[in-house]
Design a protein around this motif. Structure first.
Motif, mmCIF file in Angstrom:
data_model
loop_
_atom_site.group_PDB
_atom_site.id
_atom_site.type_symbol
_atom_site.label_atom_id
_atom_site.label_comp_id
_atom_site.label_asym_id
_atom_site.label_seq_id
_atom_site.Cartn_x
_atom_site.Cartn_y
_atom_site.Cartn_z
ATOM 1 N N ARG A 109 0.833 -1.209 0.000
ATOM 2 C CA ARG A 109 0.000 0.000 0.000
ATOM 3 C C ARG A 109 0.869 1.261 0.000
ATOM 4 O O ARG A 109 0.446 2.314 -0.476
ATOM 5 C CB ARG A 109 -0.942 -0.017 1.206
ATOM 6 N N ASP A 131 -6.633 3.558 -2.752
ATOM 7 C CA ASP A 131 -6.676 2.764 -1.527
ATOM 8 C C ASP A 131 -6.130 3.526 -0.317
ATOM 9 O O ASP A 131 -5.837 2.928 0.712
ATOM 10 C CB ASP A 131 -5.928 1.441 -1.712
ATOM 11 N N ARG A 141 -5.732 2.241 5.650
ATOM 12 C CA ARG A 141 -5.825 3.191 4.533
ATOM 13 C C ARG A 141 -5.330 4.588 4.882
ATOM 14 O O ARG A 141 -5.060 5.392 3.980
ATOM 15 C CB ARG A 141 -7.275 3.286 4.044
#
Ligand SMILES: [Cu+2]
Ligand SMILES: [Zn+2]
Length: 177
Positions: A109, A131, A141
């Protein structure tokens, strides 16, 4: 309420994007001021803007950097202390995936991409991460208090765990506004 920059347009934006549990953060900003690390002369900043339902757009601007491609990631710890910023830890990876290229699963991420620096030593990178959010309740997130790192070398998007991207030449903690 300071983040509701366009509160007057709330109804219009809800019509466009749908309003959900991020509605309170309909428009929210964050930034990271980059400091030079590992003996570099880097100057830079990263500006983040969130619009609910559309993720976060980040603009990264650097100068004083060697021409070529340089990896950029969010690392898990909002800690740029020390001459090489190693306290920033590994890439932010709340979904426990391998390192890779954003948009081509799998990837961390925190994986952002490579910034291209020209012969004048400056570079700009703009990426949208659907995301991410800024200050949301889902810690997997929320990008606040992560460290944005610029590396000495390009990210090859393959090598584990960090794309063989070399030393940390710039570091900044993602902060509200
Ligand atoms: Cu990195
Ligand atoms: Zn990674």
């Amino acid at each position: 309420m300071k983040n509701l920059l366009y509160a007057g347009s709330l109804a219009a934006l809800c019509a466009l994007t749908g309003c959900n549990d991020d509605t309170v953060n309909l428009v929210r900003l964050a930034h990271a001021d980059l400091e030079a690390k590992s003996g570099s002369s880097l100057i830079g900043t990263a500006s983040f803007s969130q619009i609910s339902g559309r993720g976060v757009r980040v603009y990264i601007v650097v100068s004083g950097v060697a021409p070529g491609q340089h990896a950029v990631h969010l690392h898990q710890n909002g800690d740029c202390s020390g001459p090489t910023a190693m306290n920033a830890g590994p890439h932010w990876n709340p979904t426990s995936e391998p390192h890779g290229r954003r948009g081509t699963a799998p990837y961390h991420r925190g994986d952002i991409g490579n910034i291209t620096v020209g012969t004048d030593g400056t570079g700009v990178l703009a990426v949208t991460a659907e995301d991410w959010n800024i200050g949301g309740s889902d810690a997997s997130r929320n990008i606040l208090n992560k460290a944005l790192i610029v590396h000495a070398n390009a990210d090859d998007y393959v090598s584990q765990p960090s794309g063989n991207s070399g030393a940390h030449i710039g570091c900044g903690v993602v902060m509200d506004q």
